[in-house]
Design a protein around this motif. Structure first.
Motif, PDB file in Angstrom:
ATOM      1  N   GLY A 106      36.832  57.131  23.954  1.00  0.00           N
ATOM      2  CA  GLY A 106      37.655  56.581  24.708  1.00  0.00           C
ATOM      3  C   GLY A 106      37.902  54.836  24.244  1.00  0.00           C
ATOM      4  O   GLY A 106      37.428  54.219  23.466  1.00  0.00           O
ATOM      5  N   PHE A 107      39.365  54.765  24.356  1.00  0.00           N
ATOM      6  CA  PHE A 107      40.019  53.552  24.419  1.00  0.00           C
ATOM      7  C   PHE A 107      39.927  52.802  25.576  1.00  0.00           C
ATOM      8  O   PHE A 107      40.619  53.102  26.341  1.00  0.00           O
ATOM      9  N   LEU A 108      39.369  51.921  25.597  1.00  0.00           N
ATOM     10  CA  LEU A 108      38.703  51.192  26.939  1.00  0.00           C
ATOM     11  C   LEU A 108      39.541  49.769  26.878  1.00  0.00           C
ATOM     12  O   LEU A 108      39.217  48.923  26.260  1.00  0.00           O
ATOM     13  N   ALA A 109      40.446  49.679  27.861  1.00  0.00           N
ATOM     14  CA  ALA A 109      41.147  48.278  27.930  1.00  0.00           C
ATOM     15  C   ALA A 109      40.645  47.846  29.164  1.00  0.00           C
ATOM     16  O   ALA A 109      41.275  48.238  30.113  1.00  0.00           O
ATOM     17  N   TRP A 110      40.101  46.468  28.999  1.00  0.00           N
ATOM     18  CA  TRP A 110      39.694  45.784  30.061  1.00  0.00           C
ATOM     19  C   TRP A 110      40.778  45.011  30.733  1.00  0.00           C
ATOM     20  O   TRP A 110      41.637  44.362  30.382  1.00  0.00           O
ATOM     21  N   ALA A 111      41.153  45.495  32.178  1.00  0.00           N
ATOM     22  CA  ALA A 111      42.313  44.983  32.809  1.00  0.00           C
ATOM     23  C   ALA A 111      42.167  43.351  32.986  1.00  0.00           C
ATOM     24  O   ALA A 111      40.989  42.969  33.636  1.00  0.00           O
ATOM     25  N   THR A 112      43.080  42.774  32.798  1.00  0.00           N
ATOM     26  CA  THR A 112      43.308  41.258  33.118  1.00  0.00           C
ATOM     27  C   THR A 112      44.434  40.989  34.230  1.00  0.00           C
ATOM     28  O   THR A 112      45.436  41.809  33.995  1.00  0.00           O
ATOM     29  N   LEU A 113      44.354  40.004  34.923  1.00  0.00           N
ATOM     30  CA  LEU A 113      45.261  39.690  35.761  1.00  0.00           C
ATOM     31  C   LEU A 113      45.120  38.188  35.876  1.00  0.00           C
ATOM     32  O   LEU A 113      44.185  37.455  35.703  1.00  0.00           O
ATOM     33  N   ASP A 114      46.250  37.624  36.867  1.00  0.00           N
ATOM     34  CA  ASP A 114      45.959  36.052  37.093  1.00  0.00           C
ATOM     35  C   ASP A 114      44.725  36.123  38.390  1.00  0.00           C
ATOM     36  O   ASP A 114      44.517  36.975  39.278  1.00  0.00           O
ATOM     37  N   GLN A 115      43.952  34.998  38.187  1.00  0.00           N
ATOM     38  CA  GLN A 115      42.770  34.918  38.852  1.00  0.00           C
ATOM     39  C   GLN A 115      42.834  35.084  40.317  1.00  0.00           C
ATOM     40  O   GLN A 115      42.096  35.498  41.218  1.00  0.00           O
ATOM     41  N   GLU A 116      43.959  34.538  40.877  1.00  0.00           N
ATOM     42  CA  GLU A 116      44.302  34.300  42.364  1.00  0.00           C
ATOM     43  C   GLU A 116      44.363  36.023  43.157  1.00  0.00           C
ATOM     44  O   GLU A 116      44.262  36.206  43.854  1.00  0.00           O
TER      45      GLU A 116
ATOM     46  N   THR B  86      42.583  38.708  41.409  1.00  0.00           N
ATOM     47  CA  THR B  86      41.665  39.651  40.947  1.00  0.00           C
ATOM     48  C   THR B  86      40.263  39.608  41.863  1.00  0.00           C
ATOM     49  O   THR B  86      40.049  38.850  42.491  1.00  0.00           O
ATOM     50  N   THR B  87      39.564  40.874  41.927  1.00  0.00           N
ATOM     51  CA  THR B  87      38.348  41.175  42.472  1.00  0.00           C
ATOM     52  C   THR B  87      37.201  40.973  41.444  1.00  0.00           C
ATOM     53  O   THR B  87      35.985  41.190  42.003  1.00  0.00           O
ATOM     54  N   GLN B  88      37.451  40.608  40.293  1.00  0.00           N
ATOM     55  CA  GLN B  88      36.571  40.705  39.258  1.00  0.00           C
ATOM     56  C   GLN B  88      35.749  39.179  39.429  1.00  0.00           C
ATOM     57  O   GLN B  88      36.456  38.161  39.734  1.00  0.00           O
ATOM     58  N   ARG B  89      34.674  39.161  38.952  1.00  0.00           N
ATOM     59  CA  ARG B  89      33.791  37.678  38.819  1.00  0.00           C
ATOM     60  C   ARG B  89      34.096  37.276  37.630  1.00  0.00           C
ATOM     61  O   ARG B  89      34.080  37.749  36.666  1.00  0.00           O
ATOM     62  N   GLY B  90      34.568  35.904  37.797  1.00  0.00           N
ATOM     63  CA  GLY B  90      34.944  35.194  36.484  1.00  0.00           C
ATOM     64  C   GLY B  90      36.242  35.310  36.317  1.00  0.00           C
ATOM     65  O   GLY B  90      36.988  35.980  36.865  1.00  0.00           O
ATOM     66  N   ASP B  91      36.600  34.895  35.212  1.00  0.00           N
ATOM     67  CA  ASP B  91      37.900  34.945  34.351  1.00  0.00           C
ATOM     68  C   ASP B  91      38.314  36.173  33.656  1.00  0.00           C
ATOM     69  O   ASP B  91      37.605  36.591  32.803  1.00  0.00           O
ATOM     70  N   PRO B  92      39.239  36.995  34.150  1.00  0.00           N
ATOM     71  CA  PRO B  92      39.333  38.477  33.637  1.00  0.00           C
ATOM     72  C   PRO B  92      39.439  38.481  32.200  1.00  0.00           C
ATOM     73  O   PRO B  92      39.183  39.384  31.396  1.00  0.00           O
ATOM     74  N   VAL B  93      40.199  37.336  31.661  1.00  0.00           N
ATOM     75  CA  VAL B  93      40.579  37.225  30.230  1.00  0.00           C
ATOM     76  C   VAL B  93      39.199  37.098  29.333  1.00  0.00           C
ATOM     77  O   VAL B  93      38.898  37.577  28.396  1.00  0.00           O
TER      78      VAL B  93
END
Length: 416
Positions: free
Chosen positions: A136-146, A148-155
Motif C-alpha cells: 500500500g502506497f498510502l497518501a494522507w489527504a490534506t486540504l485547507d482547514q476550513e 476539512t473534517t479532520q481533527r487538527g491540521d491536515p498537513v
C-alpha cells in the motif's frame, strides 16, 4: 527461503517486453532469477500451462470508501459530492477498517498487488494493509482547514503519519485533495513535507470541467499552469484524472515529469464529461498508469475491467481501434505504475520485488492464446476467475484454495 515458480509463461513487462517460457526464482521478497535454468531452491510452485504477470498496480483509489458501493449511484455529480461528504463526516474507525479490508480483498482477487490510496485516516487503512499483506502506497489527504473534517491540521496529520514506523509493505505518501479546496499555502507546505521526508505526492487534478473553469475565473490560469508556475509540479507527483487539460498543460506535465493516473471508468460513471487526452499525454512522453478510483464512483476495484474499458473508450472516442494498443494498456497497469512510484515493482526482473500473479488462461474466456495474442487476451478477455495465485513481497497471499467462508463474513460488518 527460496521459491521456484517453474515451467510458466512469463510476461516480463521488461524494456523489450520479453515473453519467457521458463522459471522465476524468488529469494526472500525479491526476484533472484528469470530464465530457462532451475536454480537451487527450497520450495516449488508448478506453473505449467499457467501465465505469470507482474501484479497490477492501481494508482488511484480510496479503499476506505469501499463500503460506499451502491450508495452513490444514479445521481448527478453535485449530489454525488454532497452525499459523499456527508457519508465521510459520519465515518467510524471500524467502518474505515472494514471497508479497507473489503476493498483489498477485491483487489487481490482481481490480480492487484499494490495500490495508491488517497484518504485521511491512513493509519487505519495501514492496519488493514498489514493484515491482508498487500503493498500500500498510502497518501494522507490534506486540504485547507476550513474545508476539512479532520481533527487538527491536515498537513501536520500527514507528517505524523509519514514519520511513524510502518510495516514492510506500507509506503507513506503525502496527499492533496485538490485545487478546489487547497490554497497555494497548502501546496507549498505539502511540497516542503515531501522533500523533507523524500516521499511521493498524490492528488486529484483537473477531474471536472467545473473545477477547472471555477479556478480560471478566480486565477486567470488553468490548474496545471498554476501548479507549474508556483513550483509544485515534479516527478514526485502522481496526478489522478487530468481529464480537462489542454495541450499546453500536457507539455507542462511533461516538462516536470509529472505522472498521470487515468481513471476511465470513474470519469465515465460520474459523467463528468470529456475523456482524458491519453494519446496526447503519451505522445508528449507523460507517464500514464491506471486507477479505479473508489467503489463509490466506480463500484469496482477490478483492474481487468479498468484495462478493457480504458482501451475501448479511448479508441472509440478517437474513431480508431489502434489509438492505444493492448500492450500500452498492460504497461499502464504494471510497469508504468512502478515507474511513477519510483519503486522496483511492475516488471518481472532480477532484483525487483516479488509481486507476482499466476493466471490460469486455460478458461473458456481466454482461449485460445499464444505468445502473439496473450497480452490482448489479458486486456480484453481475462477476469478475476483467471487469477489462480497472488504473491506479494515473496509471500503467497491468495491461492485457488481460498476459504470462501471468510468472504461471507463481510456481509455482516459495519462499513460506515
Amino acid at each position: 527461503m527460496s521459491i521456484l515458480i517453474k515451467d510458466g509463461t512469463v510476461i516480463t513487462e521488461n524494456d523489450t517486453r520479453d515473453i519467457i517460457h521458463g522459471n522465476i526464482l524468488v529469494e526472500g521478497n525479491k526476484i533472484a532469477y528469470v530464465g530457462k535454468e532451475k536454480p537451487d531452491h527450497d520450495e516449488e510452485i508448478n506453473a505449467k500451462n499457467r501465465v505469470i504477470i507482474p501484479g497490477f498496480i492501481n494508482t488511484h483509489t480510496h479503499v476506505g470508501m469501499s463500503g460506499f458501493k451502491g450508495l452513490l449511484d444514479d445521481i448527478v455529480l453535485s449530489e454525488f459530492l454532497d452525499k459523499t461528504s456527508k457519508l465521510d463526516s459520519q465515518r467510524t474507525d471500524e467502518g474505515i477498517y472494514n471497508s479497507s479490508l473489503l476493498g483489498m480483498n477485491e483487489m487481490i482477487n482481481s490480480g492487484t498487488t499494490s495500490f495508491v490510496d488517497l484518504y485521511y485516516s491512513e493509519d487505519i487503512v495501514e492496519k488493514a494493509v498489514e493484515k491482508i499483506g498487500m503493498r500500500g502506497f498510502l497518501a494522507w489527504a490534506t486540504l485547507d482547514q476550513e474545508f476539512t473534517t479532520q481533527r487538527g491540521d491536515p498537513v501536520k496529520n500527514a507528517e505524523a503519519f509519514i514519520r511513524k514506523e510502518h510495516p514492510g509493505t506500507v509506503i507513506p505518501m503525502a496527499g492533496i485533495q485538490g485545487i478546489y479546496v487547497s490554497s497555494d499555502e497548502n501546496y507549498y507546505r505539502v511540497k516542503e513535507l515531501a522533500e523533507k521526508y523524500n516521499v511521493m505526492v498524490h492528488t486529484h487534478l483537473s477531474e471536472t470541467r467545473k473545477e477547472v473553469y471555477d479556478f480560471v475565473k478566480t486565477h486567470n490560469e488553468r490548474p496545471v499552469e498554476h501548479l507549474g508556475a508556483i513550483g509544485f509540479l515534479s516527478d514526485r507527483i502522481i496526478a489522478a484524472h487530468c481529464v480537462w487539460i489542454t495541450l499546453n498543460e500536457i507539455k507542462i506535465l511533461s516538462k516536470y515529469k509529472t505522472s498521470v493516473s487515468w481513471n476511465a471508468i470513474s470519469n465515465a460513471k460520474l459523467s463528468s464529461g470529456g475523456i482524458a487526452p491519453v494519446p496526447e499525454l503519451l505522445s508528449n512522453n507523460v507517464n500514464v498508469s491506471l486507477g479505479t478510483d473508489s467503489s463509490g464512483s466506480n463500484n469496482s476495484l477490478n483492474m481487468f475491467e479498468e484495462m478493457k474499458y480504458s482501451a475501448i473508450s479511448i479508441n472509440n472516442d478517437r474513431w480508431s481501434a489502434d489509438t492505444v494498443k493492448s500492450q500500452q494498456i498492460m504497461d499502464m497497469a504494471t510497469r508504468n505504475a512502478g515507474i511513477a512510484l519510483k519503486s522496483p515493482i511492475g516488471i518481472i526482473r532480477e532484483g525487483y520485488l516479488a509481486d507476482l500473479v499466476i493466471l490460469d488462461m486455460n478458461k473458456y474466456n481466454t482461449m485460445p492464446y499464444n505468445d502473439s495474442n496473450i497480452v490482448n487476451n489479458i486486456v480484453f478477455s481475462a477476469n478475476p476467475e483467471n487469477v489462480e495465485s497472488v504473491m506479494v513481497n515473496g509471500k503467497i497471499i491468495r491461492s485457488k484454495n481460498f476459504n470462501t467462508t471468510e468472504e461471507s463474513k463481510f456481509a455482516e460488518v459495519n462499513y460506515l
